[in-house]
Design an enzyme around this catalytic site. Sequence first.
Site, PDB file in Angstrom:
ATOM      1  N   CYS A 159      15.562  82.211  56.695  1.00 44.37           N
ATOM      2  CA  CYS A 159      14.072  83.027  56.455  1.00 44.37           C
ATOM      3  C   CYS A 159      13.191  83.025  54.913  1.00 44.37           C
ATOM      4  O   CYS A 159      11.922  82.567  55.055  1.00 44.37           O
ATOM      5  CB  CYS A 159      14.355  84.805  56.323  1.00 44.37           C
TER       6      CYS A 159
ATOM      7  N   CYS B 168      18.692  86.739  54.388  1.00 40.31           N
ATOM      8  CA  CYS B 168      18.354  85.447  55.112  1.00 40.31           C
ATOM      9  C   CYS B 168      18.121  84.690  54.519  1.00 40.31           C
ATOM     10  O   CYS B 168      16.765  83.932  54.669  1.00 40.31           O
ATOM     11  CB  CYS B 168      18.254  85.804  56.705  1.00 40.31           C
TER      12      CYS B 168
END
Length: 366
Positions: free
Chosen positions: A53, A50
Amino acid sequence: MRGIYFLLTFISLTLGYSPSNVIQANDKNFHEIVTAPGKFTFVDFYADWCRHCKKLSPVIDQLSNLFVDYPEIQVVKINGDKDGKKMSKKYVEIGYPTLLMFDDSGKHVEFNGVRDIDAFSNFIQQLSGVRLDKSKQDEVGEVAQEEEENKDAVISLTPESFEQQLQNTQYAVVSLEGSWCTHCKEFAGVFDRLATTVYARNKNIVFATLTVDEQGHGDEILDRYGVKRIPALLFVKDGNLNDPVVYEGDLKRINKVIDLVNDFTGTLRDIQGGLKDGAGVIKQITESIAKANGNYKEILHQLDEVSGDTAPFYKSIVESLLTDPNAINVEYNRVKLVLDRDIDNLSGGTIDSLKQRLNVLNSLRL
């Protein structure tokens, strides 16, 4: 001698070690950490794939430093790709990153606001009752200012924030991606370059991403616009989400993608972020001046009805032509000299403005 060697090694390791205040949890110790008596725990559920993230990670580190002197507050990360899969499956409902605040009974509240240090610290203070002292609040302000200055060029959208974040934009280019999609990860670098380099000076163009996760959260956006393959691009003009242009073709070549954005926005950028020849030229005005045969007053009236960044410049050139037939060449030489001589000392906006003027003048000299 051996003892000195170990001492020097220990000192070197100590100086090079930068302890983190973030607690790295896993499936085995997560429950014990978040139910520690008297603790409030802010948890970042993340995944290695991700990219949102990854961008958030340093902010979480800064957040933990803010509360390091407040033992009631814990800041925790848990990796849904590795040793935190079980807990992530239990608590992650929408997608990564998921941010939850736990009290010591295990009850939790999800954070759904703007993902910045100011919003995070306020969220923690409100739920925990802990108040940062003035020096820490000042630190929050300093970090928030740095975040604003280094604000990501690419906005992260969710299905819930999709309409709100795009409705007031003049031009929006949205990359529709999938968390499992290899081609999407390859395109991410191209898309970031568009936002940070090629169109960095175009504040009227918003670049955003929407990622569909492995649980299918976000599929409703793909279904809404009939998207059959990803990565795909969604072009939204004037916030009109009812009739965007969807592109599902070749996204491997950056020059092809730049052509798409140029056509959509009317901006003629090259791969380095500079303006191409022709940028700023208003074709009908250039043609009218070429046919004027010295009768420029009518063109001034025509310019009153024309919009565009270079319309005022066209007007100043036409006004100069009324008194000096050589005005175009004089101004062309002046602008070209400035660009050739001083370009390293000029701001990006000034370079764009001068390049547009040079393009206009060059079109009038032909």
